[in-house]
Design a protein around this motif. Structure first.
Motif, PDB file in Angstrom:
ATOM      1  N   LEU A  47       0.835  -1.204   0.000  1.00  0.00           N
ATOM      2  CA  LEU A  47       0.000   0.000   0.000  1.00  0.00           C
ATOM      3  C   LEU A  47       0.865   1.247   0.000  1.00  0.00           C
ATOM      4  O   LEU A  47       0.643   2.195  -0.748  1.00  0.00           O
ATOM      5  CB  LEU A  47      -0.876   0.020   1.256  1.00  0.00           C
ATOM      6  CG  LEU A  47      -2.295  -0.523   1.150  1.00  0.00           C
ATOM      7  CD1 LEU A  47      -2.959  -0.432   2.504  1.00  0.00           C
ATOM      8  CD2 LEU A  47      -3.090   0.243   0.112  1.00  0.00           C
ATOM      9  N   LEU A  48       1.876   1.226   0.858  1.00  0.00           N
ATOM     10  CA  LEU A  48       2.787   2.363   0.992  1.00  0.00           C
ATOM     11  C   LEU A  48       3.477   2.649  -0.344  1.00  0.00           C
ATOM     12  O   LEU A  48       3.512   3.775  -0.829  1.00  0.00           O
ATOM     13  CB  LEU A  48       3.824   2.022   2.059  1.00  0.00           C
ATOM     14  CG  LEU A  48       4.385   3.170   2.873  1.00  0.00           C
ATOM     15  CD1 LEU A  48       3.263   3.828   3.673  1.00  0.00           C
ATOM     16  CD2 LEU A  48       5.473   2.663   3.812  1.00  0.00           C
ATOM     17  N   THR A  50       2.515   1.673  -3.306  1.00  0.00           N
ATOM     18  CA  THR A  50       1.535   2.088  -4.309  1.00  0.00           C
ATOM     19  C   THR A  50       1.241   3.568  -4.177  1.00  0.00           C
ATOM     20  O   THR A  50       1.125   4.301  -5.156  1.00  0.00           O
ATOM     21  CB  THR A  50       0.226   1.296  -4.141  1.00  0.00           C
ATOM     22  OG1 THR A  50       0.544  -0.054  -3.882  1.00  0.00           O
ATOM     23  CG2 THR A  50      -0.629   1.369  -5.383  1.00  0.00           C
ATOM     24  N   LEU A  51       1.151   4.020  -2.944  1.00  0.00           N
ATOM     25  CA  LEU A  51       0.855   5.429  -2.683  1.00  0.00           C
ATOM     26  C   LEU A  51       1.993   6.311  -3.197  1.00  0.00           C
ATOM     27  O   LEU A  51       1.768   7.308  -3.900  1.00  0.00           O
ATOM     28  CB  LEU A  51       0.658   5.635  -1.181  1.00  0.00           C
ATOM     29  CG  LEU A  51       0.084   6.989  -0.762  1.00  0.00           C
ATOM     30  CD1 LEU A  51      -1.320   7.161  -1.335  1.00  0.00           C
ATOM     31  CD2 LEU A  51       0.046   7.105   0.754  1.00  0.00           C
ATOM     32  N   LEU A  54       1.898   6.413  -6.840  1.00  0.00           N
ATOM     33  CA  LEU A  54       0.803   7.258  -7.327  1.00  0.00           C
ATOM     34  C   LEU A  54       1.220   8.726  -7.336  1.00  0.00           C
ATOM     35  O   LEU A  54       0.925   9.474  -8.254  1.00  0.00           O
ATOM     36  CB  LEU A  54      -0.415   7.107  -6.413  1.00  0.00           C
ATOM     37  CG  LEU A  54      -1.463   6.075  -6.805  1.00  0.00           C
ATOM     38  CD1 LEU A  54      -2.538   6.019  -5.740  1.00  0.00           C
ATOM     39  CD2 LEU A  54      -2.066   6.396  -8.157  1.00  0.00           C
ATOM     40  N   ILE A  55       1.908   9.126  -6.267  1.00  0.00           N
ATOM     41  CA  ILE A  55       2.280  10.530  -6.138  1.00  0.00           C
ATOM     42  C   ILE A  55       3.428  10.883  -7.079  1.00  0.00           C
ATOM     43  O   ILE A  55       3.425  11.933  -7.721  1.00  0.00           O
ATOM     44  CB  ILE A  55       2.686  10.831  -4.677  1.00  0.00           C
ATOM     45  CG1 ILE A  55       1.466  10.668  -3.771  1.00  0.00           C
ATOM     46  CG2 ILE A  55       3.267  12.231  -4.538  1.00  0.00           C
ATOM     47  CD1 ILE A  55       1.798  10.533  -2.304  1.00  0.00           C
ATOM     48  N   ARG A  61      -2.999   7.895 -13.948  1.00  0.00           N
ATOM     49  CA  ARG A  61      -3.084   7.367 -12.581  1.00  0.00           C
ATOM     50  C   ARG A  61      -4.260   6.399 -12.408  1.00  0.00           C
ATOM     51  O   ARG A  61      -4.284   5.619 -11.474  1.00  0.00           O
ATOM     52  CB  ARG A  61      -3.258   8.522 -11.599  1.00  0.00           C
ATOM     53  CG  ARG A  61      -1.984   9.284 -11.319  1.00  0.00           C
ATOM     54  CD  ARG A  61      -2.149  10.068 -10.022  1.00  0.00           C
ATOM     55  NE  ARG A  61      -0.917  10.718  -9.629  1.00  0.00           N
ATOM     56  CZ  ARG A  61      -0.687  12.013  -9.814  1.00  0.00           C
ATOM     57  NH1 ARG A  61      -1.593  12.786 -10.383  1.00  0.00           N
ATOM     58  NH2 ARG A  61       0.455  12.543  -9.415  1.00  0.00           N
ATOM     59  N   LEU A  65      -4.832   3.934  -9.264  1.00  0.00           N
ATOM     60  CA  LEU A  65      -5.703   4.361  -8.172  1.00  0.00           C
ATOM     61  C   LEU A  65      -6.673   3.229  -7.811  1.00  0.00           C
ATOM     62  O   LEU A  65      -6.911   2.931  -6.630  1.00  0.00           O
ATOM     63  CB  LEU A  65      -6.478   5.619  -8.581  1.00  0.00           C
ATOM     64  CG  LEU A  65      -7.358   6.211  -7.478  1.00  0.00           C
ATOM     65  CD1 LEU A  65      -6.495   6.721  -6.329  1.00  0.00           C
ATOM     66  CD2 LEU A  65      -8.239   7.330  -8.013  1.00  0.00           C
ATOM     67  N   PHE A  68      -4.832   0.700  -5.912  1.00  0.00           N
ATOM     68  CA  PHE A  68      -4.605   1.169  -4.542  1.00  0.00           C
ATOM     69  C   PHE A  68      -5.848   0.972  -3.686  1.00  0.00           C
ATOM     70  O   PHE A  68      -5.785   0.460  -2.564  1.00  0.00           O
ATOM     71  CB  PHE A  68      -4.203   2.650  -4.561  1.00  0.00           C
ATOM     72  CG  PHE A  68      -4.054   3.239  -3.194  1.00  0.00           C
ATOM     73  CD1 PHE A  68      -2.901   3.028  -2.457  1.00  0.00           C
ATOM     74  CD2 PHE A  68      -5.082   3.993  -2.628  1.00  0.00           C
ATOM     75  CE1 PHE A  68      -2.767   3.564  -1.180  1.00  0.00           C
ATOM     76  CE2 PHE A  68      -4.958   4.522  -1.357  1.00  0.00           C
ATOM     77  CZ  PHE A  68      -3.798   4.300  -0.634  1.00  0.00           C
ATOM     78  N   PHE A  72      -6.289  -1.370  -0.512  1.00  0.00           N
ATOM     79  CA  PHE A  72      -6.691  -0.793   0.768  1.00  0.00           C
ATOM     80  C   PHE A  72      -7.875  -1.575   1.342  1.00  0.00           C
ATOM     81  O   PHE A  72      -7.931  -1.883   2.538  1.00  0.00           O
ATOM     82  CB  PHE A  72      -7.063   0.683   0.562  1.00  0.00           C
ATOM     83  CG  PHE A  72      -7.256   1.439   1.850  1.00  0.00           C
ATOM     84  CD1 PHE A  72      -6.220   1.542   2.766  1.00  0.00           C
ATOM     85  CD2 PHE A  72      -8.476   2.033   2.139  1.00  0.00           C
ATOM     86  CE1 PHE A  72      -6.394   2.244   3.940  1.00  0.00           C
ATOM     87  CE2 PHE A  72      -8.656   2.731   3.320  1.00  0.00           C
ATOM     88  CZ  PHE A  72      -7.614   2.831   4.223  1.00  0.00           C
TER      89      PHE A  72
END
Lengths: 125, 436
Positions: A47-48, A50-51, A54-55, A61, A65, A68, A72
């Protein structure tokens, strides 16, 4: 790699739950409890990543998204699932089996989408 | 493309919020749960078990509060986890000290619950010994304190039959020779029989001798709350054994007693009585711990059902025949009180405490409003419980929410005193009538 491990743990957890449901042999439930913890650890790191992905990687995206959000979902379900597993003996059934199954499916779906996504997800899969 | 994930999230929100909200609704009704016919609500458990662990503090100037007309004093302190006591014929007191248990960490829950529950108990090392307290000048202050025997394995139940002192270690029933006035065992103990100890969740082995001394009754607790370690772990568990004092041969005298933590023989009738701790994690008012006369061959429900025929659905597969055979216990002490000591009173205790039993209640963890943490008296008439329990020694949990002691074993000294072992402050308390 992270997603692969998360999938392996979550799917194994589901299979262990299934084995408990069929056999009432408590050791399968114990396995499942630990496997889901393993799944949570790897899902959490995935998750981390992926985040961050994403940024940091702006183009297209959308699919990432979705991946993600699915991941989650798998993570949250995994936490609830772990708490349900802490109910003694058969009290966790059938909720544990359902939660483990849905969490595994969500994680696999996230993996499929992330690996197909253009521009990102390579580090994960 | 975004609708699906959003939907997933709201569904998740519901999944998480619903059990938590339900948890808040699980109010404790404080039902009248004493006596032969306790009110039993429907079983309930939220996503997390309710936990309220004792918050230990020192006694300092405080003392437990005895019933009106009675006073309490500490006769031994700084012991190494006193559990049960035995008053010898000459008035000396033997104290069994130690901590047992061999809980395998099988699940993440075992690991976390172990850490949390450890906060509510003493951290003194296990004594694994018997300490002898003597009051040679008879002033009630027990100045002499010696080690009668050591290198035992979490000794708990104690019984004297003639010149034989029986000690129930967590793994074996052993005996010492005992002469009147002896202050030190003459040698290592002789083993009478092994006791179930492969895995030892409820490790305490309660002990009582039949009136004629031919048999010893041993209380053996279950290896789980409700079979979560599997049924193989429960072979020979949750039973009361009858052991032949000569040969060590045993048979199951009663079964289905989840955790029979103390046993006592009723004076006059010779009837065996037990207190047992019932199951957790199905609500603050389930399941009542109980006091009961024990029927030979009786089955008391665990794990399949509680308080007679109330089926526990956490056990799978079920056993309807066993459920049908389950005996309702005689008397509810209330849920989660954790009764650990029982003793029949004697006329020398005086007045309203002359006929009945004292019960030491270690106190709850699985309840928002704590229960137990005191010694109660259950009045008897015609040999049966005859009314609600009366507080005899209270104040272990203070108004400030701190817990200064936790009662375990209770023993009646025929000269008119109740001896109470406290395994949190590592103290022996003696309660007597106040001199007029």
């Amino acid at each position: 790699m992270l997603l692969g491990a998360a999938n392996a743990f979550l799917v194994s957890g589901f299979l262990s739950d299934w084995a408990y449901a069929g056999s009432t042999e408590i050791q399968w439930k114990n396995f499942a409890s630990w496997l889901i913890i393993g799944g949570l650890v790897f899902t959490g790191f995935a998750l981390l990543w992926t985040l961050v992905d994403l940024i940091r990687v702006p183009p297209s995206r959308g699919p990432r998204l979705v991946a993600f959000v699915l991941l989650f979902g798998a993570f949250l379900l995994g936490i609830v699932d772990e708490l349900v597993h802490a109910k003694d003996a058969w009290a966790s059934m059938p909720e544990a089996l359902i939660l483990s199954g849905v969490a595994a499916v969500l994680a696999i779906a996230a993996t499929a989408i992330a690996s197909a996504a253009p521009g990102g997800g390579r580090a994960l899969t | 493309m975004n609708t699906k994930p959003v939907k997933t999230i709201s569904l998740l929100g519901l999944l998480i919020a619903a059990p938590l909200a339900l948890g808040a609704l699980a109010q404790e009704a404080d039902l009248p749960q004493y006596g032969p016919d306790p009110k039993l609500p429907a079983p309930y458990r939220g996503l997390l078990p309710t936990m309220k662990i004792a918050n230990p503090a020192a006694w300092d100037d405080r003392r437990p509060q005895a019933a009106q007309g009675y006073i309490v004093r500490a006769i031994a302190t700084d012991l190494k986890i006193p559990r049960q006591t035995l008053v010898l014929p000459n008035g000396d007191i033997l104290v069994a000290e130690g901590r047992g248990g061999a809980d395998p960490t099988l699940t993440p829950k075992d690991f976390i619950a172990g850490i949390i529950k450890a906060k509510g108990v003493t951290h003194v090392e296990s004594g694994n010994r018997l300490t002898l307290l003597q009051d040679r000048d008879g002033d009630g202050s027990y100045k002499e304190q010696t080690v009668f025997a050591d290198h035992l394995n979490a000794p708990y139940g104690l019984a004297l039959v003639g010149d034989q002192l029986y000690v129930a270690n967590q793994d074996a029933l052993v005996r010492f020779d005992y002469r009147d006035g002896q202050t030190r065992a003459s040698g290592p103990p002789v083993k009478l029989t092994d006791l179930p100890s492969f895995m030892n969740h409820h490790w305490t082995k309660a002990l009582a001798a039949s009136a004629d001394g031919r048999f010893l009754y041993v209380g053996i607790g279950s290896n789980s709350n409700i079979t979560e370690r599997g049924m193989l772990a429960e072979v020979d568990r949750a039973q009361i054994w009858e052991v032949d004092a000569k040969t060590g041969a045993h048979r199951a005298f009663a079964t289905g007693t989840r955790n029979p933590t103390a046993l006592a023989i009723q004076p006059g009738t010779g009837q065996l009585w037990a207190i047992a701790n019932e199951r957790d994690e199905i609500g603050p008012d389930l399941v009542p711990d109980y006091l009961t006369s024990v029927k030979d061959g009786g089955f008391y429900g665990w794990p399949y059902s509680y308080w007679g025929q109330n089926v526990d659905t956490r056990v799978h597969p079920q056993d309807p025949q066993k459920v049908a055979a389950a005996i309702r216990p005689d008397y509810s002490l209330g849920s989660h009180v954790a009764a650990l000591g029982v003793a029949f009173s004697a006329p020398s205790m005086g007045g309203r405490f002359a006929e009945g039993v004292f019960v030491g209640e270690h106190g709850s963890w699985n309840r928002q409003t704590p229960s137990g943490y005191k010694v109660v008296f259950v009045p008897f008439s015609n040999g049966r419980p005859s009314g609600p329990p009366v507080d005899f020694l209270d104040g272990f949990m203070g108004d400030d929410g701190k817990t200064r002691g936790r009662p375990v074993g209770v023993t009646v000294d025929g000269r008119g005193a109740l001896i109470v072992a406290d395994d949190l402050s590592n103290t022996i308390w003696r309660v007597t009538a106040a001199k007029p």
